[in-house]
Design an enzyme around this catalytic site. Sequence first.
Site, mmCIF file in Angstrom:
data_model
loop_
_atom_site.group_PDB
_atom_site.id
_atom_site.type_symbol
_atom_site.label_atom_id
_atom_site.label_comp_id
_atom_site.label_asym_id
_atom_site.label_seq_id
_atom_site.Cartn_x
_atom_site.Cartn_y
_atom_site.Cartn_z
ATOM 1 N N GLY A 41 5.979 -1.613 14.444
ATOM 2 C CA GLY A 41 5.121 -0.633 13.749
ATOM 3 C C GLY A 41 4.072 0.243 14.721
ATOM 4 O O GLY A 41 4.384 1.507 14.639
ATOM 5 N N ARG A 42 3.595 -0.603 15.307
ATOM 6 C CA ARG A 42 2.786 0.127 16.576
ATOM 7 C C ARG A 42 3.227 0.709 17.562
ATOM 8 O O ARG A 42 2.540 1.194 18.458
ATOM 9 C CB ARG A 42 1.718 -0.898 16.830
ATOM 10 C CG ARG A 42 2.000 -2.319 17.488
ATOM 11 C CD ARG A 42 1.246 -3.352 17.386
ATOM 12 N NE ARG A 42 1.469 -4.438 18.051
ATOM 13 C CZ ARG A 42 2.142 -5.368 17.450
ATOM 14 N NH1 ARG A 42 2.498 -5.049 16.032
ATOM 15 N NH2 ARG A 42 2.611 -6.682 18.113
ATOM 16 N N HIS B 108 -24.425 11.022 22.266
ATOM 17 C CA HIS B 108 -25.469 11.005 21.392
ATOM 18 C C HIS B 108 -25.612 10.076 20.209
ATOM 19 O O HIS B 108 -26.267 10.267 19.221
ATOM 20 C CB HIS B 108 -25.556 12.443 20.863
ATOM 21 C CG HIS B 108 -25.837 13.670 21.974
ATOM 22 N ND1 HIS B 108 -27.235 14.074 22.377
ATOM 23 C CD2 HIS B 108 -24.899 14.260 22.640
ATOM 24 C CE1 HIS B 108 -26.976 15.111 23.226
ATOM 25 N NE2 HIS B 108 -25.677 15.142 23.480
ATOM 26 N N LYS C 29 -2.375 -10.457 2.981
ATOM 27 C CA LYS C 29 -1.532 -9.718 2.221
ATOM 28 C C LYS C 29 -1.105 -10.596 1.024
ATOM 29 O O LYS C 29 -0.947 -10.226 -0.154
ATOM 30 C CB LYS C 29 -0.204 -9.206 2.854
ATOM 31 C CG LYS C 29 -0.595 -7.988 3.859
ATOM 32 C CD LYS C 29 0.702 -7.578 4.263
ATOM 33 C CE LYS C 29 0.703 -6.490 5.165
ATOM 34 N NZ LYS C 29 2.033 -6.043 5.927
ATOM 35 N N GLU D 73 0.960 -1.262 0.036
ATOM 36 C CA GLU D 73 0.077 -0.039 0.150
ATOM 37 C C GLU D 73 0.787 1.043 0.240
ATOM 38 O O GLU D 73 0.565 2.311 -0.790
ATOM 39 C CB GLU D 73 -0.950 -0.022 1.275
ATOM 40 C CG GLU D 73 -2.071 -1.271 1.198
ATOM 41 C CD GLU D 73 -1.149 -2.258 1.972
ATOM 42 O OE1 GLU D 73 -2.147 -3.170 2.538
ATOM 43 O OE2 GLU D 73 -0.138 -2.604 2.229
#
Length: 553
Positions: free
Chosen positions: A272-273, A389, A509, A217
Site C-alpha cells: 500500500g505505501r 517559527h 484492527k 475504515e
Amino acid sequence: MTRPDPVRVTELPAWKALAVHSREIERRSLRSLFAEDPDRAWRLSAEGGGLFLDYSKNLITKDILDLLVELARQCHLTDHIETMFRGEHINRTENRAVLHVALRMPRDRTLVVDGTDVVREVHAVLDRMEDFSRRVRDGTFRGATGKPVRNVVNIGIGGSDLGPVMAYEALRSFSDRSRTFRFVSNIDGTDFVEATRDLDPEETLFIVSSKTFTTLETMTNARTAREWLLARLESPDAVKHHFVAVSTNADEVRKFGIDTGNMFGFWDWVGGRYSMDSAIGLSTMIAIGPENFREMLAGFHAMDEHFRITPLEANLPALMGLLVVWYTNFLGAQTVAVLPYDQYLKRFPAYLQQLTMESNGKHVRIDGSPVDTTTGPIYWGEPGTNGQHSFYQLIHQGTRLIPIDFIGFARPRTPLGPHHDILMANLFAQGEALAFGKTADEVRSSGVPEFQVPHRTFEGNRPSNTILAETLSPRTLGALVALYEHSVFTQGIVWGIDSFDQWGVELGKVMAVRIIEELSGKKTDGPPHDTSTSALIRRYRTMREGGEEKGRG
C-alpha cells in the site's frame, strides 16, 4: 540467484570500525572538517534522477563514508537490489515479490515473475486508467442524470490515501482547476461530512480504493458515500454512474453495486505505501492528466535506474539510507526531520511517515530472530519557513541530535515577486547556521550583554542533507518519492529486516472489531479486557447514552 540471507550486522568488520569512529567524531566539528578540506562540498555531493544531493554538512569524515559504503557491501546491498528488480520473493513473511519498480518500467521492458509478464499487465491497467481519466476530463463520462463529473472524492486509508493526497497537493499547479478533489480516510464521520458538505451528488465521482474491498475504515466510508448519493438521487443504478473501484476483489465490488468494468486492479506485490503510482493513483491521473502521470512514472523510473546501476559511493538512495544508519545506530539520533521548502509539499512528511516507519519499524530480523540494534527512526516535518517559527529552536539549541533533509527548488511553480529568493535564502541559511553555529566570542563581538551570551550561543554541528531540483514537476516528484523508497530499502538491508510486511498494524484492527460490537451493545460476552479498557468502555457507553438522552430532551 536468490536473495542473500541477512547478515548479523553488528558482527561485521565495518560495523565495528564505525563504532570506533563514532567516538572519534564526537571530538570533531563541522567547522574543522570544512576548514581541513576545501573540496568537501564538492566531494560530498552527488546527482541522479534529476536531483542534486549535498551531504557535506553531515558528521562524517572520508574514512566514515568509506566504511559506510563498505558496510553496504558487506551486507550485499547490490545483490539485494538485483533480487528485488528481478522479482524474487524478497518479502519472505508473505512469500511475495516486491515490485513497485515494475509499476514505472517503460512499455518496451519485459519482466516475467511467476510466469507472468508483469510489465505488460501494468501497462494494460495504465491504458484503462488513461481511457477513463480522459473520459472524465473531457466530459464523456457522465453521472446518472447526465451531468459531467465536477467533483472527485477518493476514499481510502493508509497508502490508498496518503499517496494520492500527497501527490495531488504536490502537483496541484498541474491539476484541472475546474474540478474539486477531496480525500476521505478517517473513520471519524467528520472527515466524510466536511469532504462532501458542499458537493452536488449529480456531479460527484467516488473512487473507492481497497485491495480486498473489506478494509473497515474505507468500506464504512464507502457505504456512507453510497447512502449519501442514493438519498439524493433516489435511483439504485446511480451507484454504477458515480462509483469506481481500485481493488482486486471483483465479487465484493459487484456486491457493492459498482460496475466491474469500472474496477481497476493491482497486485499483491504492490504494498500500500508503495502504490501511489499504481491504479491507486487514479485520482492523481484524473487531476493532472495522463501525460503528466506518465511523466511522474518516468521520474520514478529514472531514480530506480540510478539506484540499480550507480556505484554505492555515488548512489543517492544508498548514501541517504546509510547516513540514517550512521545517525540511528552510532550517534544516538531517534528522529529524522524532512523539511521541504515548498508549500506544495506540505503533505510529503506525512507520506514519508508511513513509507519509512511502517517499513522499518520492526523488532525482529527477516529470519525471525531479534534485532540487536536500533531500527526505524521517527520521521516528521513541516514545510519551511513555517517550521522555523515552531520547532527549529529545539533543533538549533536543544539537547537532541536531529538529522535533517532540506528539500528545495531553483524555480517556483508560482512566481511572486521576491518570495522564492527569500524562501530559498532561508533554506540555505538554516543549513549553514545548524552546521556552523555561532561561538560565544562571535556573540560577544556583536555587543550583546554578557548575561545573554550563553543564551545566544549556537553549538552548531547539527547535520543536514540538502536536496535540490530545478522545479517541482511530476517527473521530479516521482524521483523524490523513489529516492526515499530506496533509502528505506537500504536501511532495511543493513538491519536485516523485512521492510515490506506490516504485521504491526493488524492486532489493533482485530481487537477493534470486537470492541465495536461491545460499544453498540450487540455483544457483551467474550474474553475479558484488562480493567482499564473495560472501565473505558463502560464510561464511554454511559457518557454516550446520557448525551443521547439529553439530546432527546
